[in-house]
Design an enzyme around this catalytic site. Structure first.
Site, PDB file in Angstrom:
ATOM      1  N   LYS A 187       0.896   5.990  -8.740  1.00 48.45           N
ATOM      2  CA  LYS A 187       1.034   4.970  -7.683  1.00 48.45           C
ATOM      3  C   LYS A 187       2.363   5.174  -6.993  1.00 48.45           C
ATOM      4  CE  LYS A 187       1.697   0.413  -8.636  1.00 48.45           C
ATOM      5  NZ  LYS A 187       1.273  -0.793  -9.362  1.00 48.45           N
TER       6      LYS A 187
ATOM      7  N   LYS B  38       5.074   3.468  -3.909  1.00 50.72           N
ATOM      8  CA  LYS B  38       5.394   2.255  -3.164  1.00 50.72           C
ATOM      9  C   LYS B  38       5.340   2.546  -1.664  1.00 50.72           C
ATOM     10  CE  LYS B  38       6.303  -0.267  -6.807  1.00 50.72           C
ATOM     11  NZ  LYS B  38       5.622  -1.538  -7.104  1.00 50.72           N
TER      12      LYS B  38
ATOM     13  N   ASP C 250       1.311   0.545  -3.246  1.00 53.11           N
ATOM     14  CA  ASP C 250       1.720  -0.835  -3.536  1.00 53.11           C
ATOM     15  C   ASP C 250       2.753  -1.272  -2.506  1.00 53.11           C
ATOM     16  OD1 ASP C 250       2.531  -3.238  -4.590  1.00 53.11           O
ATOM     17  OD2 ASP C 250       3.150  -2.439  -6.540  1.00 53.11           O
TER      18      ASP C 250
ATOM     19  N   ASN D  85       3.929  -4.422  -2.332  1.00 53.62           N
ATOM     20  CA  ASN D  85       4.678  -5.563  -2.868  1.00 53.62           C
ATOM     21  C   ASN D  85       4.764  -6.737  -1.886  1.00 53.62           C
ATOM     22  OD1 ASN D  85       5.931  -3.044  -4.507  1.00 53.62           O
ATOM     23  ND2 ASN D  85       5.993  -4.915  -5.751  1.00 53.62           N
TER      24      ASN D  85
ATOM     25  N   GLU E  32      -2.215  -2.284  -3.132  1.00 51.26           N
ATOM     26  CA  GLU E  32      -1.774  -3.397  -3.987  1.00 51.26           C
ATOM     27  C   GLU E  32      -0.871  -4.345  -3.200  1.00 51.26           C
ATOM     28  OE1 GLU E  32      -0.621  -2.044  -7.821  1.00 51.26           O
ATOM     29  OE2 GLU E  32       0.945  -3.559  -8.048  1.00 51.26           O
TER      30      GLU E  32
ATOM     31  N   HIS F 201      -0.611  -5.373 -15.200  1.00 46.81           N
ATOM     32  CA  HIS F 201       0.653  -5.009 -14.592  1.00 46.81           C
ATOM     33  C   HIS F 201       1.614  -4.506 -15.669  1.00 46.81           C
ATOM     34  CE1 HIS F 201       4.613  -6.836 -13.002  1.00 46.81           C
ATOM     35  NE2 HIS F 201       4.405  -5.744 -12.334  1.00 46.81           N
TER      36      HIS F 201
ATOM     37  N   GLU G  61      -0.978   0.379 -16.337  1.00 52.10           N
ATOM     38  CA  GLU G  61       0.234   0.914 -15.709  1.00 52.10           C
ATOM     39  C   GLU G  61       1.260   1.339 -16.766  1.00 52.10           C
ATOM     40  OE1 GLU G  61       2.235  -1.998 -13.262  1.00 52.10           O
ATOM     41  OE2 GLU G  61       2.998  -0.454 -11.927  1.00 52.10           O
TER      42      GLU G  61
HETATM   43 MG    MG Z   1       2.909  -4.115  -8.003  1.00 53.27          MG
END
Ligand code: MG
Length: 370
Positions: free
Chosen positions: A171, A173, A202, A204, A228, A304, A326
């Site tokens: 994954k 960001k 992700d 966030n 995500e 998570h 994860e």
């Molecule tokens: Mg996250």
């Protein structure tokens, strides 16, 4: 078996490379306010929640553990954990000030410690007490190579390193100021990954709805497994609209506090991958309810972070909705039996308990006075 003492603790542990950033946070340390619950026969159960190592709020959680919940536990039998959960969760003066937030994080730490005690008493790892199978195959996905503050070359190198180590899923960001940077990085990592490898992104919660729609549509060309937290974590109508408009599935849940919140997201089909977190939900007890709810709706549960929240390894091992977990290895040095990945899969934990037992050195090295 009676509870004799309830003692809070606090760990502040450095994160990878001294600092990381995503679309919403920048951290140098991870916080673990927790509790050790000791029985009259001397058995110790350990539970903790997760924070950004912010001392004032960490101390508030520790105070809730010691002075709000602690007196309600003294003299009780920790094996009656579900009944205890109900008593604590519905204690009127505590519920009055928060059915989510700090009270929930404190209750999570306590509930995990109680399940740890119950599994120790049964002389079984928690996954076995919960009915899991010894031959479960639990795949790990890596997040720790994909931070937003790493430059493009390092991001690609880290993804290659993980797949060389056996990971089949990584994954990264997203949520850069310029969407072009995010798309460029997704494309570069996708090209670097071997055929068949999964790539997740992700944000966030850092996008507004318009940006999420714009970037989300363009992510479709890079075979992304999930997006995500594209927008604010509790924006239910926004996620409903995105889930309908985008071809890439939505993952969320790491910031949802209650079964009620998950029920609403699941019922509205606003989430595809349910990221229930036992230390933001109020512990193992509430997590299991949410995982069952997701499972009944045919939605996979992907907890998570499986290392910073060691109990997730046991829960994911046992629950039929979980096949993926994860991995962010910031707290390995803290635990007697840290979550370990070999060839892209988690190694089965063997010790009785919830996996939360701390090494003595952890408190000496990373302990902070509460
Ligand atoms: Mg996250």
């Amino acid at each position: 078996m009676r509870i004799e003492s309830v003692e809070p603790f606090l760990l502040h542990v450095p994160v990878t490379s001294g600092g990381i950033a995503d679309g919403a946070h920048a951290l140098e340390k991870w916080g673990a306010p927790g509790v050790r619950i000791t029985t009259a026969c001397g058995r110790v159960g350990t539970g903790y929640t997760g924070t950004h190592a912010h001392l004032p709020t960490d101390r508030a959680i520790a105070l809730l553990i010691a002075e709000a919940y602690g007196p309600l536990l003294i003299g009780r039998d920790p094996r009656e954990v579900r009944a205890l959960w109900s008593d604590l969760a519905h204690h009127p003066p505590i519920r009055w000030v928060g059915r989510a937030g700090l009270t929930h994080l404190a209750l999570a730490a306590i509930d995990v410690a109680l399940w740890d005690l119950k599994a120790q008493e049964a002389d079984q790892p928690l996954w076995r007490l919960l009915g899991g199978a010894a031959d479960t195959r639990l795949e790990a996905y890596d997040t720790d190579g994909g931070w937003l503050d790493r430059d493009d070359a390092r991001l690609v190198d880290e993804a290659r390193l993980r797949t060389d180590q056996g990971y089949r899923s990584v994954k990264i960001k997203v949520g850069s100021e310029e969407p072009a940077r995010d798309l460029r990085r997704v494309e570069a990592v996708r090209e670097a990954l071997p055929d068949g490898a999964r790539l997740m992104v992700d944000a966030n919660g850092s996008w507004d709805r318009a940006r999420a729609l714009e970037v989300g549509r363009r992510l479709a060309e890079f075979d992304v497994t999930w997006i995500e937290e594209p927008i604010a974590f509790d924006d239910l109508p926004g996620h409903v609209a995105l889930a309908r408009a985008l071809s890439t599935p939505i993952a969320l849940g790491e910031q949802l506090y209650t079964t009620d919140a998950f029920r609403d997201f699941i019922a509205a089909d606003a989430v595809h991958y349910v990221q229930a977190d036992a230390v933001r939900l109020a512990g193992v007890t509430e997590w299991w309810t949410v995982a069952d709810l997701a499972h009944a709706h045919g939605k996979p549960v992907v907890p998570h972070i499986g290392d910073m929240m060691q109990v997730h390894l046991h829960l994911a091992w046992a629950h039929p909705a979980c096949t993926l977990l994860e991995h962010i290895p910031w707290m390995r040095s803290c635990f007697v039996e840290p979550a370990t990945v070999q060839d892209g899969r988690f190694v089965r934990p063997e010790r009785p308990g919830a996996g939360t037992a701390l090494r003595d050195e952890a408190l000496e090295r990373w302990g902070v006075r509460v």
